[in-house]
Every structure is written in structure tokens, then in C-alpha cells.
Design a protein around this motif. Structure first.
Motif, PDB file in Angstrom:
ATOM      1  N   PHE A   1      -7.733  -4.660   0.910  1.00 36.38           N
ATOM      2  CA  PHE A   1      -7.717  -3.211   0.798  1.00 36.38           C
ATOM      3  C   PHE A   1      -8.995  -2.670   1.447  1.00 36.38           C
ATOM      4  CE2 PHE A   1      -4.385  -4.201  -2.010  1.00 36.38           C
ATOM      5  CZ  PHE A   1      -3.665  -3.045  -2.287  1.00 36.38           C
ATOM      6  N   SER A   2      -8.856  -2.116   2.626  1.00 41.47           N
ATOM      7  CA  SER A   2     -10.012  -1.612   3.374  1.00 41.47           C
ATOM      8  C   SER A   2     -10.610  -0.398   2.667  1.00 41.47           C
ATOM      9  CB  SER A   2      -9.582  -1.219   4.785  1.00 41.47           C
ATOM     10  OG  SER A   2      -8.720  -0.081   4.723  1.00 41.47           O
ATOM     11  N   GLU A   3     -11.826  -0.042   3.076  1.00 44.58           N
ATOM     12  CA  GLU A   3     -12.461   1.161   2.525  1.00 44.58           C
ATOM     13  C   GLU A   3     -11.605   2.398   2.817  1.00 44.58           C
ATOM     14  OE1 GLU A   3     -14.998   1.290   0.354  1.00 44.58           O
ATOM     15  OE2 GLU A   3     -14.857  -0.883   0.489  1.00 44.58           O
ATOM     16  N   GLU A   4     -10.963   2.424   3.986  1.00 37.58           N
ATOM     17  CA  GLU A   4     -10.104   3.553   4.344  1.00 37.58           C
ATOM     18  C   GLU A   4      -8.910   3.639   3.401  1.00 37.58           C
ATOM     19  OE1 GLU A   4     -11.083   1.205   6.688  1.00 37.58           O
ATOM     20  OE2 GLU A   4     -12.648   2.454   7.574  1.00 37.58           O
ATOM     21  N   MET A   5      -8.333   2.485   3.056  1.00 31.16           N
ATOM     22  CA  MET A   5      -7.193   2.475   2.137  1.00 31.16           C
ATOM     23  C   MET A   5      -7.622   2.978   0.759  1.00 31.16           C
ATOM     24  SD  MET A   5      -5.646  -1.178   3.328  1.00 31.16           S
ATOM     25  CE  MET A   5      -4.065  -1.260   2.516  1.00 31.16           C
ATOM     26  N   LYS A   6      -8.756   2.468   0.270  1.00 35.70           N
ATOM     27  CA  LYS A   6      -9.245   2.911  -1.038  1.00 35.70           C
ATOM     28  C   LYS A   6      -9.523   4.410  -1.022  1.00 35.70           C
ATOM     29  CE  LYS A   6     -11.494  -1.513  -1.848  1.00 35.70           C
ATOM     30  NZ  LYS A   6     -12.801  -2.175  -1.790  1.00 35.70           N
ATOM     31  N   GLN A   7     -10.100   4.906   0.077  1.00 37.19           N
ATOM     32  CA  GLN A   7     -10.398   6.329   0.191  1.00 37.19           C
ATOM     33  C   GLN A   7      -9.118   7.159   0.177  1.00 37.19           C
ATOM     34  OE1 GLN A   7     -13.635   7.605   0.030  1.00 37.19           O
ATOM     35  NE2 GLN A   7     -12.415   9.442  -0.375  1.00 37.19           N
ATOM     36  N   GLN A   8      -8.063   6.663   0.820  1.00 36.26           N
ATOM     37  CA  GLN A   8      -6.778   7.363   0.807  1.00 36.26           C
ATOM     38  C   GLN A   8      -6.277   7.524  -0.624  1.00 36.26           C
ATOM     39  OE1 GLN A   8      -4.534   5.211   4.173  1.00 36.26           O
ATOM     40  NE2 GLN A   8      -3.168   6.859   3.561  1.00 36.26           N
TER      41      GLN A   8
ATOM     42  N   PHE B   1       0.831  -1.204   0.000  1.00 39.94           N
ATOM     43  CA  PHE B   1       0.000   0.000   0.000  1.00 39.94           C
ATOM     44  C   PHE B   1       0.871   1.264   0.000  1.00 39.94           C
ATOM     45  CE2 PHE B   1      -2.631   3.253   2.118  1.00 39.94           C
ATOM     46  CZ  PHE B   1      -3.658   3.317   1.175  1.00 39.94           C
ATOM     47  N   HIS B   2       1.926   1.261   0.809  1.00 36.12           N
ATOM     48  CA  HIS B   2       2.843   2.402   0.876  1.00 36.12           C
ATOM     49  C   HIS B   2       3.469   2.664  -0.502  1.00 36.12           C
ATOM     50  CE1 HIS B   2       5.877   5.186   2.366  1.00 36.12           C
ATOM     51  NE2 HIS B   2       6.773   4.467   1.729  1.00 36.12           N
ATOM     52  N   ASN B   3       3.855   1.601  -1.194  1.00 36.90           N
ATOM     53  CA  ASN B   3       4.432   1.748  -2.538  1.00 36.90           C
ATOM     54  C   ASN B   3       3.426   2.335  -3.525  1.00 36.90           C
ATOM     55  OD1 ASN B   3       7.268   0.804  -2.682  1.00 36.90           O
ATOM     56  ND2 ASN B   3       6.411  -1.055  -1.808  1.00 36.90           N
ATOM     57  N   ILE B   4       2.172   1.912  -3.427  1.00 40.59           N
ATOM     58  CA  ILE B   4       1.120   2.432  -4.310  1.00 40.59           C
ATOM     59  C   ILE B   4       0.902   3.919  -4.040  1.00 40.59           C
ATOM     60  CG2 ILE B   4      -1.356   2.331  -4.837  1.00 40.59           C
ATOM     61  CD1 ILE B   4      -1.133  -0.756  -4.341  1.00 40.59           C
ATOM     62  N   VAL B   5       0.803   4.291  -2.762  1.00 43.48           N
ATOM     63  CA  VAL B   5       0.612   5.693  -2.375  1.00 43.48           C
ATOM     64  C   VAL B   5       1.788   6.529  -2.890  1.00 43.48           C
ATOM     65  CG1 VAL B   5       0.574   7.295  -0.405  1.00 43.48           C
ATOM     66  CG2 VAL B   5      -0.882   5.242  -0.406  1.00 43.48           C
ATOM     67  N   ARG B   6       2.984   6.058  -2.647  1.00 41.67           N
ATOM     68  CA  ARG B   6       4.189   6.794  -3.071  1.00 41.67           C
ATOM     69  C   ARG B   6       4.200   6.980  -4.589  1.00 41.67           C
ATOM     70  NH1 ARG B   6       9.087   3.771  -1.508  1.00 41.67           N
ATOM     71  NH2 ARG B   6       8.852   2.894  -3.573  1.00 41.67           N
ATOM     72  N   TYR B   7       3.835   5.920  -5.313  1.00 45.71           N
ATOM     73  CA  TYR B   7       3.810   5.984  -6.776  1.00 45.71           C
ATOM     74  C   TYR B   7       2.785   7.023  -7.252  1.00 45.71           C
ATOM     75  CZ  TYR B   7       3.741   4.571 -11.649  1.00 45.71           C
ATOM     76  OH  TYR B   7       3.816   4.573 -13.020  1.00 45.71           O
ATOM     77  N   MET B   8       1.590   7.010  -6.650  1.00 50.62           N
ATOM     78  CA  MET B   8       0.541   7.950  -7.063  1.00 50.62           C
ATOM     79  C   MET B   8       0.905   9.393  -6.715  1.00 50.62           C
ATOM     80  SD  MET B   8      -2.961   5.824  -6.255  1.00 50.62           S
ATOM     81  CE  MET B   8      -4.046   7.167  -6.782  1.00 50.62           C
ATOM     82  N   LYS B   9       1.590   9.595  -5.609  1.00 52.89           N
ATOM     83  CA  LYS B   9       1.960  10.954  -5.202  1.00 52.89           C
ATOM     84  C   LYS B   9       3.040  11.559  -6.094  1.00 52.89           C
ATOM     85  CE  LYS B   9       0.369  11.033  -0.447  1.00 52.89           C
ATOM     86  NZ  LYS B   9       0.741  11.098   0.976  1.00 52.89           N
ATOM     87  N   GLN B  10       3.729  10.734  -6.893  1.00 54.31           N
ATOM     88  CA  GLN B  10       4.739  11.247  -7.820  1.00 54.31           C
ATOM     89  C   GLN B  10       4.092  12.095  -8.913  1.00 54.31           C
ATOM     90  OE1 GLN B  10       6.745   7.791  -9.342  1.00 54.31           O
ATOM     91  NE2 GLN B  10       7.842   7.407  -7.439  1.00 54.31           N
TER      92      GLN B  10
END
Length: 174
Positions: A100-107, A21-30
């Protein structure tokens, strides 16, 4: 049966769901103005004494690359019944999606949400390694498996559009 929530890719051998999840977030924030597709899909291969299932998780930034990882599940027998195997592939995809929880998807949504008027987008897809062509033996399962993906709120894709299942995951089943 080996069934763990350990993920891997070519650069990281053993990742937890949190690390994925951290890798996905980091990738999207690029690139917060990207068009993102979070894609899940599973493929399998029957070997002499087991059947290997590979579930892929891919965050795809359209026309700008992707970050991906896989999870392996080994069933200690030959699964020769096609419906059983396709159904289990779909079950494994559903299982990983449910991590992937609803909170994760919302993030993930919240990363692109402020930028949708600049063209940013985010969708979640479930890729199923089946096709509807008249020569495809799996065509009789299309409605069943597509319904299962839709019930999770995923946009279902079948061949030739199910690239995470039919190409990415497939590469690791051999």
C-alpha cells in the motif's frame, strides 16, 4: 514457497492488489462519515509437510460491518520454532502493508478527511497473533513485534485485540 500477491475472499477467487484497493475505496465511499480501521494481520498453522500463513486485510467500519480478503503463503516445511514463525508472520504483514503506497493510503484518508468534524475517522492497524499474558509462550516476542509494527506507522494490536490475526486469518489456516 508459494508467495504471490494474489488475494481472495468468499466472493472473489483471485484479486490483484489494485482490485483489493478498489474494493476498499468502494466500501469506504458507501459511508464517508464512518469510523474506519484498515487492519492487517497474519496467522500460521503448521501442517504435516508445510506451514500455511494467511495474511488478512480488513477494512472495518465500526459497528457497521467490514470488507475483507486474505493472501496465502505456503512454506514447504514444518516451521516448529515459535520465534521464527511469529517473526515470519510479522514479516508477511509488513510485506502486505508495504504494498500500500503512500499515495494509496492518502487516497483512503482523503475519503474521510472532509468529514472528520462530523465524526469520520481512519486508522491503520497491524494485528499480531501474540499475547502478553503470563501463560502465553509468545509474550517474550511482544516488544520486538510491536516495535516492528510501530516502525511502519501502524497502530499495533496484540491478543485479545488482534482479531484479524487471531480470528479472521486463523480461520483460513486449518
Amino acid at each position: 514457497m508459494t508467495n504471490s500477491n494474489v488475494f481472495q475472499n468468499l466472493s472473489q477467487e483471485s484479486m490483484s492488489l489494485d482490485q483489493v484497493f478498489h474494493n476498499i475505496v468502494r466500501y469506504m465511499k458507501q459511508d464517508v462519515i464512518g469510523n474506519y480501521r484498515l487492519i492487517f494481520g497474519t496467522d500460521s498453522q503448521v501442517h504435516t509437510d508445510h506451514t500455511l500463513f494467511i495474511t488478512g486485510i480488513v477494512i472495518h467500519r465500526e459497528r457497521k460491518g467490514a470488507w475483507a480478503c486474505i493472501r496465502k503463503v505456503k512454506v514447504p516445511r514444518k516451521m516448529t520454532n515459535l520465534h521464527e514463525r511469529i517473526s515470519y508472520e510479522t514479516t508477511l504483514t509488513e510485506e502486505v502493508v508495504s504494498l500500500f503506497s503512500e499515495e494509496m493510503k492518502q487516497q483512503l484518508i482523503d475519503i474521510v478527511l472532509p468529514h472528520i468534524y462530523k465524526g469520520a475517522s481512519f486508522t491503520i492497524e497491524g494485528h499480531i497473533d501474540i499475547g502478553s499474558g503470563s501463560r502465553n509462550k509468545t509474550r517474550v516476542f511482544v516488544n520486538e513485534m510491536v516495535s516492528r509494527m510501530e516502525s511502519l506507522g501502524l497502530e499495533p494490536k496484540i491478543k485479545p485485540d488482534a482479531v484479524v490475526a487471531s480470528s479472521y486469518a486463523n480461520r483460513y489456516t486449518k
